[in-house]
Write a protein that holds these residues in place. Structure first.
Motif, PDB file in Angstrom:
ATOM      1  N   ILE A 252       2.455  -5.888  -7.065  1.00  0.00           N
ATOM      2  CA  ILE A 252       1.110  -5.472  -7.232  1.00  0.00           C
ATOM      3  C   ILE A 252       0.813  -4.049  -6.434  1.00  0.00           C
ATOM      4  CG2 ILE A 252      -1.243  -5.942  -6.270  1.00  0.00           C
ATOM      5  CD1 ILE A 252      -0.512  -8.973  -6.490  1.00  0.00           C
ATOM      6  N   TYR A 253       1.442  -3.941  -5.444  1.00  0.00           N
ATOM      7  CA  TYR A 253       1.167  -2.579  -4.729  1.00  0.00           C
ATOM      8  C   TYR A 253       2.185  -1.338  -5.203  1.00  0.00           C
ATOM      9  CZ  TYR A 253       4.984  -2.937  -0.885  1.00  0.00           C
ATOM     10  OH  TYR A 253       5.959  -3.044  -0.386  1.00  0.00           O
ATOM     11  N   SER A 254       3.112  -1.848  -6.043  1.00  0.00           N
ATOM     12  CA  SER A 254       4.161  -0.590  -6.493  1.00  0.00           C
ATOM     13  C   SER A 254       3.593   0.171  -7.390  1.00  0.00           C
ATOM     14  CB  SER A 254       5.395  -1.358  -7.224  1.00  0.00           C
ATOM     15  OG  SER A 254       5.001  -2.023  -8.452  1.00  0.00           O
ATOM     16  N   TRP A 255       2.371  -0.157  -8.083  1.00  0.00           N
ATOM     17  CA  TRP A 255       1.554   0.867  -8.789  1.00  0.00           C
ATOM     18  C   TRP A 255       1.191   1.965  -8.247  1.00  0.00           C
ATOM     19  CZ3 TRP A 255       2.108   0.210 -13.854  1.00  0.00           C
ATOM     20  CH2 TRP A 255       2.522  -1.047 -14.484  1.00  0.00           C
ATOM     21  N   TRP A 256       0.850   1.847  -6.672  1.00  0.00           N
ATOM     22  CA  TRP A 256       0.521   3.170  -6.066  1.00  0.00           C
ATOM     23  C   TRP A 256       1.638   4.218  -5.900  1.00  0.00           C
ATOM     24  CZ3 TRP A 256       2.093   5.210  -1.284  1.00  0.00           C
ATOM     25  CH2 TRP A 256       1.127   6.057  -0.721  1.00  0.00           C
ATOM     26  N   PHE A 257       2.792   3.612  -5.663  1.00  0.00           N
ATOM     27  CA  PHE A 257       3.948   4.698  -5.645  1.00  0.00           C
ATOM     28  C   PHE A 257       3.790   5.894  -6.298  1.00  0.00           C
ATOM     29  CE2 PHE A 257       6.600   0.751  -4.559  1.00  0.00           C
ATOM     30  CZ  PHE A 257       6.363   0.953  -3.138  1.00  0.00           C
ATOM     31  N   ALA A 258       4.220   6.957  -5.912  1.00  0.00           N
ATOM     32  CA  ALA A 258       4.232   8.379  -6.601  1.00  0.00           C
ATOM     33  C   ALA A 258       5.541   8.440  -7.189  1.00  0.00           C
ATOM     34  CB  ALA A 258       4.019   9.511  -5.796  1.00  0.00           C
ATOM     35  N   GLU A 259       5.608   8.855  -8.617  1.00  0.00           N
ATOM     36  CA  GLU A 259       6.897   9.075  -9.269  1.00  0.00           C
ATOM     37  C   GLU A 259       7.664  10.262  -8.635  1.00  0.00           C
ATOM     38  OE1 GLU A 259       9.846   8.691 -10.641  1.00  0.00           O
ATOM     39  OE2 GLU A 259       8.804   7.798 -12.230  1.00  0.00           O
ATOM     40  N   SER A 260       8.804  10.336  -8.881  1.00  0.00           N
ATOM     41  CA  SER A 260       9.453  11.465  -8.048  1.00  0.00           C
ATOM     42  C   SER A 260       9.103  12.940  -8.771  1.00  0.00           C
ATOM     43  CB  SER A 260      10.974  11.413  -7.959  1.00  0.00           C
ATOM     44  OG  SER A 260      11.775  12.674  -7.831  1.00  0.00           O
ATOM     45  N   ALA A 261       8.423  13.767  -7.801  1.00  0.00           N
ATOM     46  CA  ALA A 261       8.069  15.105  -8.525  1.00  0.00           C
ATOM     47  C   ALA A 261       9.230  15.984  -8.969  1.00  0.00           C
ATOM     48  CB  ALA A 261       7.204  15.958  -7.601  1.00  0.00           C
ATOM     49  N   ARG A 262      10.201  15.810  -8.176  1.00  0.00           N
ATOM     50  CA  ARG A 262      11.571  16.412  -8.495  1.00  0.00           C
ATOM     51  C   ARG A 262      12.156  15.899  -9.805  1.00  0.00           C
ATOM     52  NH1 ARG A 262      15.349  18.667  -4.945  1.00  0.00           N
ATOM     53  NH2 ARG A 262      14.205  17.765  -3.002  1.00  0.00           N
ATOM     54  N   TRP A 263      12.133  14.802 -10.114  1.00  0.00           N
ATOM     55  CA  TRP A 263      12.625  14.269 -11.342  1.00  0.00           C
ATOM     56  C   TRP A 263      11.528  14.676 -12.566  1.00  0.00           C
ATOM     57  CZ3 TRP A 263      10.082  10.944 -14.745  1.00  0.00           C
ATOM     58  CH2 TRP A 263      11.080  10.750 -16.096  1.00  0.00           C
ATOM     59  N   LEU A 264      10.157  14.764 -12.256  1.00  0.00           N
ATOM     60  CA  LEU A 264       9.330  14.892 -13.235  1.00  0.00           C
ATOM     61  C   LEU A 264       9.576  16.593 -13.639  1.00  0.00           C
ATOM     62  CD1 LEU A 264       6.132  13.187 -11.801  1.00  0.00           C
ATOM     63  CD2 LEU A 264       7.252  12.825 -13.898  1.00  0.00           C
ATOM     64  N   VAL A 265       9.987  17.419 -12.607  1.00  0.00           N
ATOM     65  CA  VAL A 265      10.217  18.850 -13.161  1.00  0.00           C
ATOM     66  C   VAL A 265      11.322  19.114 -13.876  1.00  0.00           C
ATOM     67  CG1 VAL A 265      10.779  21.091 -12.093  1.00  0.00           C
ATOM     68  CG2 VAL A 265       8.927  19.629 -10.967  1.00  0.00           C
ATOM     69  N   LEU A 266      12.420  18.205 -13.594  1.00  0.00           N
ATOM     70  CA  LEU A 266      13.733  18.696 -14.297  1.00  0.00           C
ATOM     71  C   LEU A 266      13.682  17.588 -15.592  1.00  0.00           C
ATOM     72  CD1 LEU A 266      16.267  18.190 -11.422  1.00  0.00           C
ATOM     73  CD2 LEU A 266      15.307  20.418 -12.429  1.00  0.00           C
ATOM     74  N   ALA A 267      12.516  16.840 -15.587  1.00  0.00           N
ATOM     75  CA  ALA A 267      12.668  16.201 -17.048  1.00  0.00           C
ATOM     76  C   ALA A 267      11.714  16.911 -18.032  1.00  0.00           C
ATOM     77  CB  ALA A 267      12.218  14.531 -16.801  1.00  0.00           C
ATOM     78  N   GLY A 268      11.053  18.003 -17.611  1.00  0.00           N
ATOM     79  CA  GLY A 268      10.135  18.751 -18.415  1.00  0.00           C
ATOM     80  C   GLY A 268       8.730  17.968 -18.244  1.00  0.00           C
ATOM     81  N   LYS A 269       8.338  17.324 -17.471  1.00  0.00           N
ATOM     82  CA  LYS A 269       7.092  16.691 -17.339  1.00  0.00           C
ATOM     83  C   LYS A 269       6.136  17.517 -16.410  1.00  0.00           C
ATOM     84  CE  LYS A 269       8.770  12.269 -18.576  1.00  0.00           C
ATOM     85  NZ  LYS A 269       8.566  12.010 -19.946  1.00  0.00           N
ATOM     86  N   ASP A 270       5.777  18.887 -16.543  1.00  0.00           N
ATOM     87  CA  ASP A 270       5.347  19.679 -15.484  1.00  0.00           C
ATOM     88  C   ASP A 270       3.844  19.304 -15.255  1.00  0.00           C
ATOM     89  OD1 ASP A 270       7.991  21.586 -15.494  1.00  0.00           O
ATOM     90  OD2 ASP A 270       7.026  22.046 -17.443  1.00  0.00           O
TER      91      ASP A 270
END
Length: 536
Positions: A252-270
């Motif tokens: 239930i509370y895992s939806w609050w977590f933030a995705e890794s911004a480092r991974w987002l950058v390198l995955a092209g999801k700027d």
């Protein structure tokens, strides 16, 4: 500008990092419960054949756990005692079931499905099937996490573990029990790997060691908690349910977590990376600094890293380039041997000759001083020396037990506890070391494969116990030799103390270079290959 600088711009080790890490760490308490659960849910209580009563109301005493007398006897006899004519008393296998001592365990999978005598091998098989699930999870979910993101895989792992753990508690048969445990093992592996990456990739360099050490202490607390839960809940189904239901809450509370911004950058999801960084900045009281981060700035400042990132990475990238290949080979040996010896000790609690609850408590408690020492050692001496030293010490202590007489049970148990503590410290070290050695695009894949090798070690560990059928000293020799060999191998890894996390494979390769000295025909000197890293 590296991602680490963006991390400091939005607050470094601020309120977000503290809350985020705390919420990620809480579920780790129950990780130990699932890994070591079969010490209690599959414990083998005292048992003997059901007493047979014939039509004349005459009972047949039982000479041993797995056999009974064929004919009625008027007194309990030793099975080796012979009749007056010199023939041995006839016995037969238990055909009417067994009577179990339920003073310690009211119910286990052993008593429920009569997994004793000829079927006792199914106890070890169930644990091996669970560890195989953890292995498959490391391979499958580790790679998917690098492809679809850490948060997505963590949420899925929580759901799968909660559902499969609950189904295990209601398993109607041994086969269904093993299937549910296998799927639960897969989910546990995905949960552990995703949690590690989400923690490490949001923590500034100078706080990584203490943060990973804290998660290690939480795992240790989980081992101690398991002893208390098992003591208070002697029925295996209720115990299984107790350690599984909390994962619905974590989901239930895992939806609050933030995705890794480092991974987002390198995955092209700027765009998503910018939003996540701004959210972190707001929580850390750095709203203005966060608003300065835009997609254009992110792309321009990390142009070098982005230009060298491939669109996708596979397991083959772990062996494609020289520096990564060396790291991969060394870490695979270390992960395997550490887990092999660790589970060889941790899953053999009933053979220590003391209360199973007490030895579980001691095995858990010894991790606290061990992890305190390894945390200090990693922070001041370095990862490489710390890992190597603890592995070598663990191996030497385990082998030393061979020379201690069996009647000195306290000494033998103490040495085993020290060895287990050293292996726990090594686990803490290699976990952090792995996340620091691999670059971001293959970090989860690399950590997943390391975990895979650890699970292979966990599967193989019970098989080594069969060696005592030939020589009683062989199992401790094997359990001790493995960490000694890996301790030597660990010295070949580059040091990462106070180093920034690498973001690309090319970055790792550019920091490492090899000096090859080989004998030309006119020279008679020795041939040596030295791998040297600027991190050393």
């Amino acid at each position: 500008m590296s991602f680490a600088e963006f991390l400091h711009q939005v607050g470094g080790m601020g309120r977000f990092q503290i809350i985020h890490t705390m919420l990620l760490t809480i579920p780790i308490v129950l990780m130990a419960s699932h890994n070591l659960l079969q010490n209690f849910t599959a414990a083998i209580p005292g048992h003997h054949c059901q007493v047979h009563i014939n039509a004349n109301n005459t009972s047949y005493p039982n000479p041993e756990k797995c056999r009974r007398f064929v004919t009625a006897q008027w007194q309990l006899l030793d099975p080796n005692v012979t009749e007056p004519n010199g023939t041995q008393l006839d016995t037969e296998p238990c055909t009417e079931g067994w009577t179990y001592d339920r003073s310690m365990f009211t119910s286990t999978i052993i008593t429920e499905w009569d997994l004793v005598c000829n079927l006792q091998k199914f106890q070890q098989m169930a644990q091996s099937i669970y560890m195989a699930g953890v292995l498959v999870g490391a391979l499958v979910l580790g790679g998917l996490s690098d492809r679809f993101g850490r948060k997505a895989m963590l949420i899925w792992s929580f759901l799968q573990l909660a559902v499969m753990g609950t189904c295990t508690a209601f398993a109607p048969s041994y086969i269904s029990y093993c299937i549910f445990r296998f799927l639960g093992g897969m989910a546990l592996s995905g949960f552990g790997l995703s949690t590690a990456c989400l923690i490490v990739e949001w923590i500034p360099t100078e706080f990584r060691t203490i943060t990973i050490a804290t998660t290690g202490f939480v795992y240790t607390l989980g081992q101690i908690l398991l002893a208390g839960l098992a003591y208070g809940i002697p029925d295996w189904r209720w115990l299984q349910l107790t350690v599984s239901l909390p994962f619905f809450f974590f989901l239930i509370y895992s939806w609050w977590f933030a995705e890794s911004a480092r991974w987002l950058v390198l995955a092209g999801k700027d765009d998503r990376a910018v939003k996540v960084l701004q959210r972190v900045a707001r929580m850390n009281g750095k709203r203005e600094e966060g608003e300065k981060i835009t997609t254009e700035i992110l792309k321009s400042k990390m142009q070098k890293e982005l230009s060298t990132v491939k669109s996708s990475y596979t397991i083959s990238d772990l062996v494609r380039t020289p520096a990564i290949r060396r790291i991969f080979c060394c870490l695979s040996i270390v992960w395997f041997s550490t887990s092999f010896s660790y589970y060889g000790l941790a899953m053999d609690l009933q053979n220590f000759g003391v209360s199973i609850y007490l030895i579980q408590l001691i095995f858990g408690a010894v991790d606290f001083p061990a992890k305190v020492v390894v945390t200090i050692s990693m922070s001041y001496i370095g990862r490489r020396i710390s890992l190597s030293a603890f592995l070598l010490l663990a191996g030497l202590v385990i082998i030393a037990n061979i020379f201690v007489p069996r009647e000195l049970q306290i000494v033998r148990t103490s040495l085993a506890v020290i060895g287990k503590g050293c292996l726990s410290a090594a686990f803490n070290c290699v976990f952090l070391f792995t996340t620091e050695l691999y670059p971001t695009p293959i970090r989860q894949t690399g950590l997943g494969f390391g975990s895979t090798m650890a699970r292979v070690g966990g599967i193989v560990a019970p098989l080594a116990k069969m060696l005592d059928d030939y020589f009683i000293f062989l199992p401790p020799v094997v359990y001790g030799a493995a960490p000694i060999i890996s301790g030597i191998v660990a010295t070949l890894l580059p040091e990462t103390l106070n180093q920034l996390l690498p973001d690309t494979v090319e970055e790792v390769e550019s920091e490492a270079f090899s000096v090859v000295l080989f004998p030309w025909p006119q020279y008679s000197g020795p041939c040596r290959v030295l791998s040297i890293s600027r991190r050393n």
